[in-house]
Motif scaffolding. Structure first.
Motif, PDB file in Angstrom:
ATOM      1  N   CYS A  16       0.843  -1.205   0.000  1.00 26.53           N
ATOM      2  CA  CYS A  16       0.000   0.000   0.000  1.00 26.53           C
ATOM      3  C   CYS A  16       0.873   1.248   0.000  1.00 26.53           C
ATOM      4  CB  CYS A  16      -0.884   0.088   1.245  1.00 26.53           C
ATOM      5  SG  CYS A  16      -1.624  -1.443   1.818  1.00 26.53           S
ATOM      6  N   ALA A  50      -2.444   8.595  -6.872  1.00 26.56           N
ATOM      7  CA  ALA A  50      -2.656   7.830  -5.642  1.00 26.56           C
ATOM      8  C   ALA A  50      -3.113   8.781  -4.532  1.00 26.56           C
ATOM      9  CB  ALA A  50      -1.369   7.126  -5.236  1.00 26.56           C
ATOM     10  N   LEU A  53      -3.344   8.611   2.209  1.00 27.42           N
ATOM     11  CA  LEU A  53      -3.903   7.644   3.164  1.00 27.42           C
ATOM     12  C   LEU A  53      -3.608   8.009   4.609  1.00 27.42           C
ATOM     13  CD1 LEU A  53      -3.271   4.087   1.620  1.00 27.42           C
ATOM     14  CD2 LEU A  53      -5.259   5.582   1.352  1.00 27.42           C
ATOM     15  N   TYR A  64     -13.450   9.327   6.600  1.00 31.65           N
ATOM     16  CA  TYR A  64     -14.051   8.045   6.250  1.00 31.65           C
ATOM     17  C   TYR A  64     -14.210   7.175   7.499  1.00 31.65           C
ATOM     18  CZ  TYR A  64     -12.825   9.023   1.341  1.00 31.65           C
ATOM     19  OH  TYR A  64     -12.707   9.559   0.091  1.00 31.65           O
ATOM     20  N   LEU A  69     -13.873   2.713   4.525  1.00 28.10           N
ATOM     21  CA  LEU A  69     -12.517   2.360   4.097  1.00 28.10           C
ATOM     22  C   LEU A  69     -12.464   0.916   3.617  1.00 28.10           C
ATOM     23  CD1 LEU A  69     -10.325   4.133   6.790  1.00 28.10           C
ATOM     24  CD2 LEU A  69     -10.265   4.547   4.329  1.00 28.10           C
ATOM     25  N   MET A  72     -13.836   0.640   0.210  1.00 26.88           N
ATOM     26  CA  MET A  72     -12.914   1.221  -0.767  1.00 26.88           C
ATOM     27  C   MET A  72     -11.744   0.283  -1.027  1.00 26.88           C
ATOM     28  SD  MET A  72     -12.793   5.296  -0.193  1.00 26.88           S
ATOM     29  CE  MET A  72     -12.503   5.371   1.546  1.00 26.88           C
ATOM     30  N   ARG A  78     -16.074   4.172  -3.716  1.00 28.35           N
ATOM     31  CA  ARG A  78     -16.081   5.238  -2.710  1.00 28.35           C
ATOM     32  C   ARG A  78     -17.490   5.429  -2.156  1.00 28.35           C
ATOM     33  NH1 ARG A  78     -12.689   7.335  -6.601  1.00 28.35           N
ATOM     34  NH2 ARG A  78     -10.529   7.436  -5.905  1.00 28.35           N
ATOM     35  N   MET A  84     -13.154   3.084  -8.517  1.00 28.37           N
ATOM     36  CA  MET A  84     -11.748   3.400  -8.750  1.00 28.37           C
ATOM     37  C   MET A  84     -11.254   2.744 -10.036  1.00 28.37           C
ATOM     38  SD  MET A  84     -10.349   3.053  -4.945  1.00 28.37           S
ATOM     39  CE  MET A  84     -11.437   3.680  -3.663  1.00 28.37           C
ATOM     40  N   MET A  88      -5.158   0.559  -8.347  1.00 33.63           N
ATOM     41  CA  MET A  88      -5.539   0.161  -6.988  1.00 33.63           C
ATOM     42  C   MET A  88      -6.020  -1.292  -7.033  1.00 33.63           C
ATOM     43  SD  MET A  88      -6.074   0.646  -3.769  1.00 33.63           S
ATOM     44  CE  MET A  88      -7.143  -0.022  -2.486  1.00 33.63           C
ATOM     45  N   LEU A  93      -6.920  -7.254  -2.958  1.00 31.56           N
ATOM     46  CA  LEU A  93      -7.030  -6.936  -1.530  1.00 31.56           C
ATOM     47  C   LEU A  93      -8.291  -7.532  -0.907  1.00 31.56           C
ATOM     48  CD1 LEU A  93      -5.801  -3.229  -1.661  1.00 31.56           C
ATOM     49  CD2 LEU A  93      -4.494  -5.248  -1.002  1.00 31.56           C
ATOM     50  N   MET A  96      -7.982 -10.285   1.671  1.00 32.72           N
ATOM     51  CA  MET A  96      -7.485 -10.096   3.041  1.00 32.72           C
ATOM     52  C   MET A  96      -8.537 -10.566   4.044  1.00 32.72           C
ATOM     53  SD  MET A  96      -5.327  -6.656   3.689  1.00 32.72           S
ATOM     54  CE  MET A  96      -6.396  -5.524   2.863  1.00 32.72           C
ATOM     55  N   VAL A 104      -4.716  -3.080   9.049  1.00 32.45           N
ATOM     56  CA  VAL A 104      -4.250  -2.081   8.072  1.00 32.45           C
ATOM     57  C   VAL A 104      -4.896  -0.729   8.381  1.00 32.45           C
ATOM     58  CG1 VAL A 104      -4.390  -1.386   5.640  1.00 32.45           C
ATOM     59  CG2 VAL A 104      -3.673  -3.701   6.223  1.00 32.45           C
TER      60      VAL A 104
HETATM   61  C1  HEC Z   1      -0.269  -0.551  -7.278  1.00 30.08           C
HETATM   62  C2  HEC Z   1      -0.519   0.633  -6.494  1.00 30.08           C
HETATM   63  C3  HEC Z   1      -1.456   0.558  -5.300  1.00 30.08           C
HETATM   64  C4  HEC Z   1      -1.417  -0.343  -4.275  1.00 30.08           C
HETATM   65  C5  HEC Z   1      -0.486  -1.518  -4.079  1.00 30.08           C
HETATM   66  C6  HEC Z   1      -2.466   0.060  -3.352  1.00 30.08           C
HETATM   67  N1  HEC Z   1      -3.129   1.148  -3.832  1.00 30.08           N
HETATM   68 FE1  HEC Z   1      -4.699   2.092  -2.967  1.00 30.08          FE
HETATM   69  N2  HEC Z   1      -4.963   3.228  -4.595  1.00 30.08           N
HETATM   70  C7  HEC Z   1      -4.079   3.309  -5.660  1.00 30.08           C
HETATM   71  C8  HEC Z   1      -4.581   4.285  -6.615  1.00 30.08           C
HETATM   72  C9  HEC Z   1      -3.904   4.693  -7.914  1.00 30.08           C
HETATM   73  C10 HEC Z   1      -5.810   4.761  -6.101  1.00 30.08           C
HETATM   74  C11 HEC Z   1      -6.760   5.774  -6.754  1.00 30.08           C
HETATM   75  C12 HEC Z   1      -7.701   5.043  -7.671  1.00 30.08           C
HETATM   76  C13 HEC Z   1      -8.617   5.976  -8.394  1.00 30.08           C
HETATM   77  O1  HEC Z   1      -8.719   7.145  -8.019  1.00 30.08           O
HETATM   78  O2  HEC Z   1      -9.263   5.534  -9.344  1.00 30.08           O
HETATM   79  C14 HEC Z   1      -6.005   4.101  -4.822  1.00 30.08           C
HETATM   80  C15 HEC Z   1      -7.089   4.335  -3.969  1.00 30.08           C
HETATM   81  C16 HEC Z   1      -7.131   3.925  -2.643  1.00 30.08           C
HETATM   82  C17 HEC Z   1      -8.099   4.361  -1.667  1.00 30.08           C
HETATM   83  C18 HEC Z   1      -9.212   5.388  -1.888  1.00 30.08           C
HETATM   84  C19 HEC Z   1      -8.831   6.671  -1.169  1.00 30.08           C
HETATM   85  C20 HEC Z   1      -9.662   7.843  -1.510  1.00 30.08           C
HETATM   86  O3  HEC Z   1      -9.651   8.797  -0.723  1.00 30.08           O
HETATM   87  O4  HEC Z   1     -10.306   7.873  -2.577  1.00 30.08           O
HETATM   88  C21 HEC Z   1      -7.815   3.729  -0.493  1.00 30.08           C
HETATM   89  C22 HEC Z   1      -8.524   3.866   0.844  1.00 30.08           C
HETATM   90  C23 HEC Z   1      -6.664   2.891  -0.748  1.00 30.08           C
HETATM   91  N3  HEC Z   1      -6.270   3.024  -2.066  1.00 30.08           N
HETATM   92  C24 HEC Z   1      -6.056   2.092   0.194  1.00 30.08           C
HETATM   93  C25 HEC Z   1      -5.064   1.153  -0.094  1.00 30.08           C
HETATM   94  C26 HEC Z   1      -4.581   0.165   0.850  1.00 30.08           C
HETATM   95  C27 HEC Z   1      -5.000   0.074   2.303  1.00 30.08           C
HETATM   96  C28 HEC Z   1      -3.684  -0.615   0.180  1.00 30.08           C
HETATM   97  C29 HEC Z   1      -2.930  -1.829   0.687  1.00 30.08           C
HETATM   98  C30 HEC Z   1      -3.691  -2.828   1.431  1.00 30.08           C
HETATM   99  C31 HEC Z   1      -3.574  -0.082  -1.171  1.00 30.08           C
HETATM  100  N4  HEC Z   1      -4.438   0.984  -1.305  1.00 30.08           N
HETATM  101  C32 HEC Z   1      -2.735  -0.580  -2.154  1.00 30.08           C
HETATM  102  C33 HEC Z   1      -2.912   2.576  -5.809  1.00 30.08           C
HETATM  103  C34 HEC Z   1      -2.531   1.498  -5.019  1.00 30.08           C
END
Ligand code: HEC
Length: 118
Positions: A16, A50, A53, A64, A69, A72, A78, A84, A88, A93, A96, A104
């Protein structure tokens, strides 16, 4: 369930923090900008930034609930219903366990609240 275990999951296990931390010349700036977001991914779907967080009140996840969360993180949806885009990895995930997910979230809420980088 501990912050330490959540840190382990969010770090070496699920990566993450690698995605959700801005990258500098040496890679993710984990020492100074942990979880602050701002890294831009470009792909066939367009480009995605990204999100932050950290528990930052405006830029982060402070508003949130844990339930929001969880949806998401595991479904990529969302609270406003928007879906998304990649990369992501919510489909991955979703595997889990409930306990791991709680750990987490506990860890994310323990991070230093940082603003989204410029
Ligand atoms: C490969 C890269 C990647 C990994 C690994 C990843 N994320 Fe993300 N995550 C993103 C991206 C890029 C977005 C935005 C997606 C979008 O806006 O469409 C996102 C969006 C989110 C959001 C939404 C937040 C918001 O305010 O909109 C959350 C919460 C989140 N991730 C938590 C996590 C967690 C917890 C983990 C690990 C367990 C994780 N992510 C792993 C890339 C990643």
């Amino acid at each position: 369930m501990t912050v330490k275990y959540g840190e382990y999951l969010a770090g070496p296990v699920a990566h993450c923090m690698e995605c959700h931390t801005p990258h500098g010349p040496q890679g993710p700036m984990l020492d100074t900008h942990l979880g602050a977001g701002g890294f831009v991914f470009n792909g066939p779907w367009g480009s995605t930034v990204a999100p932050n967080l950290t528990p930052h009140p405006e830029d982060g996840i402070a508003d949130y609930t844990d339930e929001e969360l969880k949806v998401m993180i595991t479904q990529g949806v969302r609270p406003d219903g928007s879906h998304m885009t990649p990369p992501m990895p919510y489909a991955f995930l979703a595997n889990m366990t409930a306990e791991d997910l709680d750990a987490v979230i506990l860890y994310l809420r323990s991070l230093e609240p940082l603003p989204m980088p410029e």
